[in-house]
Design a protein around this motif. Sequence first.
Motif, mmCIF file in Angstrom:
data_model
loop_
_atom_site.group_PDB
_atom_site.id
_atom_site.type_symbol
_atom_site.label_atom_id
_atom_site.label_comp_id
_atom_site.label_asym_id
_atom_site.label_seq_id
_atom_site.Cartn_x
_atom_site.Cartn_y
_atom_site.Cartn_z
ATOM 1 N N LEU A 162 0.834 -1.204 0.000
ATOM 2 C CA LEU A 162 0.000 0.000 0.000
ATOM 3 C C LEU A 162 0.866 1.251 0.000
ATOM 4 C CD1 LEU A 162 -2.713 -1.006 2.649
ATOM 5 C CD2 LEU A 162 -2.811 -1.291 0.164
ATOM 6 N N VAL A 163 1.981 1.190 0.733
ATOM 7 C CA VAL A 163 2.908 2.318 0.752
ATOM 8 C C VAL A 163 3.494 2.539 -0.643
ATOM 9 C CG1 VAL A 163 5.118 3.153 1.648
ATOM 10 C CG2 VAL A 163 3.479 2.063 3.196
ATOM 11 N N LEU A 164 3.964 1.459 -1.256
ATOM 12 C CA LEU A 164 4.574 1.574 -2.582
ATOM 13 C C LEU A 164 3.590 2.136 -3.600
ATOM 14 C CD1 LEU A 164 6.497 -1.820 -2.762
ATOM 15 C CD2 LEU A 164 7.506 0.450 -2.542
ATOM 16 N N ALA A 165 2.350 1.646 -3.559
ATOM 17 C CA ALA A 165 1.357 2.033 -4.556
ATOM 18 C C ALA A 165 0.605 3.303 -4.191
ATOM 19 C CB ALA A 165 0.366 0.887 -4.757
ATOM 20 N N VAL B 49 -7.659 -3.823 16.215
ATOM 21 C CA VAL B 49 -8.632 -2.952 15.546
ATOM 22 C C VAL B 49 -7.913 -1.643 15.230
ATOM 23 C CG1 VAL B 49 -10.829 -1.743 15.715
ATOM 24 C CG2 VAL B 49 -10.550 -3.993 16.795
ATOM 25 N N PRO B 50 -7.530 -1.420 13.982
ATOM 26 C CA PRO B 50 -6.705 -0.252 13.669
ATOM 27 C C PRO B 50 -7.485 1.054 13.759
ATOM 28 C CG PRO B 50 -7.320 -1.385 11.658
ATOM 29 C CD PRO B 50 -7.813 -2.246 12.795
ATOM 30 N N VAL B 51 -6.793 2.089 14.196
ATOM 31 C CA VAL B 51 -7.321 3.452 14.188
ATOM 32 C C VAL B 51 -6.437 4.233 13.229
ATOM 33 C CG1 VAL B 51 -7.779 5.522 15.544
ATOM 34 C CG2 VAL B 51 -8.111 3.242 16.573
ATOM 35 N N GLN B 52 -7.015 4.690 12.126
ATOM 36 C CA GLN B 52 -6.210 5.312 11.077
ATOM 37 C C GLN B 52 -5.982 6.782 11.377
ATOM 38 O OE1 GLN B 52 -5.297 3.030 8.925
ATOM 39 N NE2 GLN B 52 -3.879 4.353 7.822
ATOM 40 N N GLY B 53 -4.702 7.185 11.374
ATOM 41 C CA GLY B 53 -4.368 8.588 11.571
ATOM 42 C C GLY B 53 -4.085 9.298 10.265
ATOM 43 N N CYS B 54 -3.449 8.594 9.324
ATOM 44 C CA CYS B 54 -3.183 9.133 7.992
ATOM 45 C C CYS B 54 -2.919 7.940 7.082
ATOM 46 C CB CYS B 54 -1.994 10.100 7.999
ATOM 47 S SG CYS B 54 -0.410 9.353 8.432
ATOM 48 N N SER B 55 -2.640 8.187 5.816
ATOM 49 C CA SER B 55 -2.417 7.081 4.893
ATOM 50 C C SER B 55 -1.083 6.397 5.204
ATOM 51 C CB SER B 55 -2.390 7.588 3.447
ATOM 52 O OG SER B 55 -1.157 8.231 3.165
ATOM 53 N N PRO B 56 -0.958 5.101 4.880
ATOM 54 C CA PRO B 56 0.322 4.419 5.100
ATOM 55 C C PRO B 56 1.487 5.116 4.404
ATOM 56 C CG PRO B 56 -1.404 2.814 4.634
ATOM 57 C CD PRO B 56 -2.001 4.171 4.394
ATOM 58 N N ARG B 57 1.272 5.576 3.172
ATOM 59 C CA ARG B 57 2.361 6.212 2.429
ATOM 60 C C ARG B 57 2.764 7.535 3.073
ATOM 61 N NH1 ARG B 57 4.463 5.649 -2.778
ATOM 62 N NH2 ARG B 57 5.371 7.534 -3.664
ATOM 63 N N GLU B 58 1.775 8.330 3.489
ATOM 64 C CA GLU B 58 2.071 9.612 4.123
ATOM 65 C C GLU B 58 2.891 9.403 5.391
ATOM 66 O OE1 GLU B 58 -0.333 13.459 6.018
ATOM 67 O OE2 GLU B 58 -1.438 11.801 5.082
ATOM 68 N N ALA B 59 2.522 8.394 6.188
ATOM 69 C CA ALA B 59 3.252 8.138 7.430
ATOM 70 C C ALA B 59 4.655 7.628 7.159
ATOM 71 C CB ALA B 59 2.478 7.129 8.276
ATOM 72 N N PHE B 60 4.790 6.781 6.160
ATOM 73 C CA PHE B 60 6.091 6.183 5.854
ATOM 74 C C PHE B 60 7.113 7.254 5.484
ATOM 75 C CE2 PHE B 60 9.222 4.143 3.114
ATOM 76 C CZ PHE B 60 9.518 2.974 3.804
#
Length: 500
Positions: A125-128, A396-407
């Motif tokens: 997901l980060v890559l894409a 149970v995940p709590v999303q703070g931002c997109s995986p790519r943005e965080a990475f």
Amino acid sequence: MGEAPDPRDPRGLRARAPLLDAWLSHAERSPHPFTIPGHKQRTDLVGDIVRDDVPLYGGLDEVKLSGGLLQRAEARAARAWGADLCRFSVGGSTHGNQTLALAVGRPGDRVVVQRTLHRSMLLGLVLAGLEPVWVSPELDVRWGMPCGLAPETLAAALGAAPDARAVFVTDPSYVGTVGRVGDLADVAHAHGIPLVVDAAWAAHFGWHPDLPPHALAQGADALVTSAHKTLPAWSQAALVLARTERIDPARLDAAFEATHTTSPAGAILASTDAAVALLERDGEALLGDLIDLVADARRTLAAVEGVVVLEGTHVDPAKLVVLLAGTGVDGVLVERDLIAAGLPVEMADRDTLVALATLADDRSSIGRLVETLTAVVERHRAEPRPTVPAASWSVVPVQGCSPREAFFADRERLPLRAAVGRTSTELVAPYPPGVPVLAPGEVVTEHVVGALESARAAGVRIAYAADPLLTTLDVVAEPRVAGPVSLARATPAHGDTTAS
């Protein structure tokens, strides 16, 4: 009298497997190549470790690949699985998962993702640059084991995210539980999008009547599977198989090549080819024997007081999973004793033991495992305890931002407990099974920290964290604000996030 079998090809598979034939032929010719790899099969330099390492380019085939051996082998495998396209990977199912993430969408697109997928998909997901809509599988509350994703859960997720471009699920699970892939495919197709299945542990599915059909036979659009897990192929051998009604084959090919090595190991590819040929010729008979051996092992272990084995119509009949809570035994201690006995297992945590039985096992090897495991359980027996679901299955995940943005975000390192309420830049997973408890872009909650601390205290390896001791965690840096004279750090703000 017939000719004695070739010791390097005891089952006579080379006539069916062009890459295997090329690998054997290379050894018979004993050339002195002026190509990579640099060892040139000379064992007097670093030893026998390099003896069987033959490249695809300039080894199995010419550097220009004029022989078309890989394409022929992949086409045969595609036919065997009823796919339109097959690619052989030397990067394991990790590479396959990331290929499909790149193939189905564009940065910013949303996709529905089962949260218990392997870490490789989350990094895909980060890559894409894809935005996940998380869904969780059902949980068997008796044993704390994940079941398949419910079609109703998927339908609700797609109803809330009608712009989703694909659905990613894992089936079977790491512990062999099998879901309703056909029903999931129907739900995805009703929305006009593909279902992609991480079937890393199911290369044998569909090759015996007592096994579940493979994912493509149940209507999935693509599957990734590891030939080195349940089949007798080299480590890192995997297959990507797809139907192209809803997946662009040119895009899939481009995604595969973008993340694949340009120097693939010919021995890995040849072993994949050989494993496919073995399935086609002898798979049903060999798998039938394996299923019978596992069934016998399950019966023997289930007779041990307090031991539960996973079995039934929704469990891979070739998987041996032992639940230990009823014995009071700590699975990590059991694992240590099994390692000392020369019988390492695939996975162990406090309550669960996963022993991987494959076509390479026989009655002697499995019988020795069962006998030793029984003795170890009796040696460590204690008061029975309730089963607690592993964090990998219950997060149970709590999303703070997109995986790519965080990475790619600026990050700061905090003591683990001080990171609660902040957004993680890291992927952290108890390993095995390699299912993340925390992924880039997710909020660090009290539940997540407690689960990771418990797993670490129980002796489970915590993988991929920047701090292997997990005393600290990297999180998205707080924005800095300009002061009257110099830059000062803003007061930490945890926001409204609460522990899940």
